[in-house]
Design a protein around this motif. Structure first.
Motif, PDB file in Angstrom:
ATOM      1  N   PRO A  23       5.486   1.471 -13.233  1.00  0.00           N
ATOM      2  CA  PRO A  23       5.072   0.607 -12.120  1.00  0.00           C
ATOM      3  C   PRO A  23       5.137  -0.879 -12.471  1.00  0.00           C
ATOM      4  CG  PRO A  23       3.250   2.050 -12.793  1.00  0.00           C
ATOM      5  CD  PRO A  23       4.452   2.435 -13.589  1.00  0.00           C
ATOM      6  N   ALA A  24       4.818  -1.236 -13.700  1.00  0.00           N
ATOM      7  CA  ALA A  24       4.915  -2.648 -14.102  1.00  0.00           C
ATOM      8  C   ALA A  24       6.345  -3.136 -13.987  1.00  0.00           C
ATOM      9  CB  ALA A  24       4.392  -2.827 -15.531  1.00  0.00           C
ATOM     10  N   ARG A  25       7.276  -2.356 -14.481  1.00  0.00           N
ATOM     11  CA  ARG A  25       8.690  -2.727 -14.437  1.00  0.00           C
ATOM     12  C   ARG A  25       9.189  -2.782 -12.994  1.00  0.00           C
ATOM     13  NH1 ARG A  25      12.102  -5.726 -16.643  1.00  0.00           N
ATOM     14  NH2 ARG A  25      11.176  -5.154 -18.610  1.00  0.00           N
ATOM     15  N   ALA A  26       8.765  -1.837 -12.154  1.00  0.00           N
ATOM     16  CA  ALA A  26       9.196  -1.831 -10.749  1.00  0.00           C
ATOM     17  C   ALA A  26       8.726  -3.091 -10.026  1.00  0.00           C
ATOM     18  CB  ALA A  26       8.687  -0.584 -10.041  1.00  0.00           C
ATOM     19  N   LEU A  27       7.485  -3.505 -10.269  1.00  0.00           N
ATOM     20  CA  LEU A  27       6.971  -4.713  -9.628  1.00  0.00           C
ATOM     21  C   LEU A  27       7.685  -5.962 -10.148  1.00  0.00           C
ATOM     22  CD1 LEU A  27       3.197  -3.807  -9.475  1.00  0.00           C
ATOM     23  CD2 LEU A  27       4.732  -4.157  -7.538  1.00  0.00           C
ATOM     24  N   PRO A  33       0.813  -1.222   0.000  1.00  0.00           N
ATOM     25  CA  PRO A  33       0.000   0.000   0.000  1.00  0.00           C
ATOM     26  C   PRO A  33       0.847   1.273   0.000  1.00  0.00           C
ATOM     27  CG  PRO A  33      -0.911  -1.588   1.528  1.00  0.00           C
ATOM     28  CD  PRO A  33       0.420  -2.139   1.069  1.00  0.00           C
ATOM     29  N   ALA A  34       1.953   1.280   0.748  1.00  0.00           N
ATOM     30  CA  ALA A  34       2.798   2.482   0.807  1.00  0.00           C
ATOM     31  C   ALA A  34       3.412   2.779  -0.556  1.00  0.00           C
ATOM     32  CB  ALA A  34       3.895   2.304   1.861  1.00  0.00           C
ATOM     33  N   TRP A  35       3.880   1.746  -1.259  1.00  0.00           N
ATOM     34  CA  TRP A  35       4.469   1.964  -2.578  1.00  0.00           C
ATOM     35  C   TRP A  35       3.397   2.468  -3.553  1.00  0.00           C
ATOM     36  CZ3 TRP A  35       4.072   0.478  -7.644  1.00  0.00           C
ATOM     37  CH2 TRP A  35       5.157   0.811  -8.462  1.00  0.00           C
ATOM     38  N   ALA A  36       2.206   1.887  -3.485  1.00  0.00           N
ATOM     39  CA  ALA A  36       1.113   2.312  -4.367  1.00  0.00           C
ATOM     40  C   ALA A  36       0.748   3.778  -4.118  1.00  0.00           C
ATOM     41  CB  ALA A  36      -0.110   1.422  -4.166  1.00  0.00           C
ATOM     42  N   ALA A  37       0.661   4.170  -2.857  1.00  0.00           N
ATOM     43  CA  ALA A  37       0.325   5.560  -2.532  1.00  0.00           C
ATOM     44  C   ALA A  37       1.407   6.507  -3.046  1.00  0.00           C
ATOM     45  CB  ALA A  37       0.146   5.722  -1.026  1.00  0.00           C
ATOM     46  N   ARG A  92       3.341  10.340  -7.144  1.00  0.00           N
ATOM     47  CA  ARG A  92       4.352  10.650  -8.167  1.00  0.00           C
ATOM     48  C   ARG A  92       3.675  10.953  -9.499  1.00  0.00           C
ATOM     49  NH1 ARG A  92       7.211   8.513 -12.249  1.00  0.00           N
ATOM     50  NH2 ARG A  92       6.168   6.495 -12.245  1.00  0.00           N
ATOM     51  N   VAL A  93       2.711  10.151  -9.879  1.00  0.00           N
ATOM     52  CA  VAL A  93       1.969  10.334 -11.136  1.00  0.00           C
ATOM     53  C   VAL A  93       0.485  10.316 -10.771  1.00  0.00           C
ATOM     54  CG1 VAL A  93       1.508   9.441 -13.439  1.00  0.00           C
ATOM     55  CG2 VAL A  93       3.775   9.118 -12.423  1.00  0.00           C
ATOM     56  N   PRO A  94      -0.099  11.501 -10.533  1.00  0.00           N
ATOM     57  CA  PRO A  94      -1.496  11.569 -10.081  1.00  0.00           C
ATOM     58  C   PRO A  94      -2.457  10.876 -11.036  1.00  0.00           C
ATOM     59  CG  PRO A  94      -0.442  13.715  -9.934  1.00  0.00           C
ATOM     60  CD  PRO A  94       0.503  12.818 -10.685  1.00  0.00           C
TER      61      PRO A  94
END
Length: 134
Positions: free
Chosen positions: A81-85, A50-54, A59-61
């Motif tokens: 976000p896909a690449r980070a995950l 949840p913290a990363w998602a928030a 970062r990108v509203p």
């Protein structure tokens, strides 16, 4: 959340796992679900913390700050976000991942977990409530 399809089996002894990571919270192999065993590729769903998602939504509203209109979730917006995950999954696995043929992310800005009932006001808000959509 991201979904990834791999050319070959991911070298892990589990079908799902939670992680103690700042980015990746949970991963599940779709092929292990009843009715999905015959998929051609090995597919995994990767769920962020949840913290990363928030932080990603900050970062990108997801809404235009001036109009409040939703910003389309284009491939350009979802690539990072896909690449980070995927990178966090590779680090958690601790071994090289097979080549992937599909990688896509979805941002769920309204799906932030809230505390249960302790400490909430009449609107369901608490000190832990975080507004991410304005």
């Amino acid at each position: 959340t991201a979904i990834v399809a791999f050319e070959e089996r991911v070298p892990v002894p589990y079908d799902a796992s939670s992680f103690q990571d700042s980015t990746l919270w949970f991963a599940a192999k779709t092929n292990s679900k009843p009715g999905f065993e015959a998929l051609e590729k090995e597919c995994w769903t990767l769920v962020s913390t949840p913290a990363w998602a928030a932080a990603e939504v900050e970062r990108v509203p997801m809404r235009d700050p001036a109009t409040g209109a939703f910003i389309p979730q284009s491939p350009e917006v979802l690539e990072a976000p896909a690449r980070a995950l995927l990178d966090a999954f590779a680090a958690a696995v601790g071994a090289p991942l097979p080549a992937h043929t599909y990688l896509h992310a979805q941002r769920w800005g309204s799906a932030m977990p809230a505390p249960l009932t302790h400490g909430r006001d009449a609107d369901g808000r608490s000190d832990a409530t975080k507004d991410v959509l304005g």
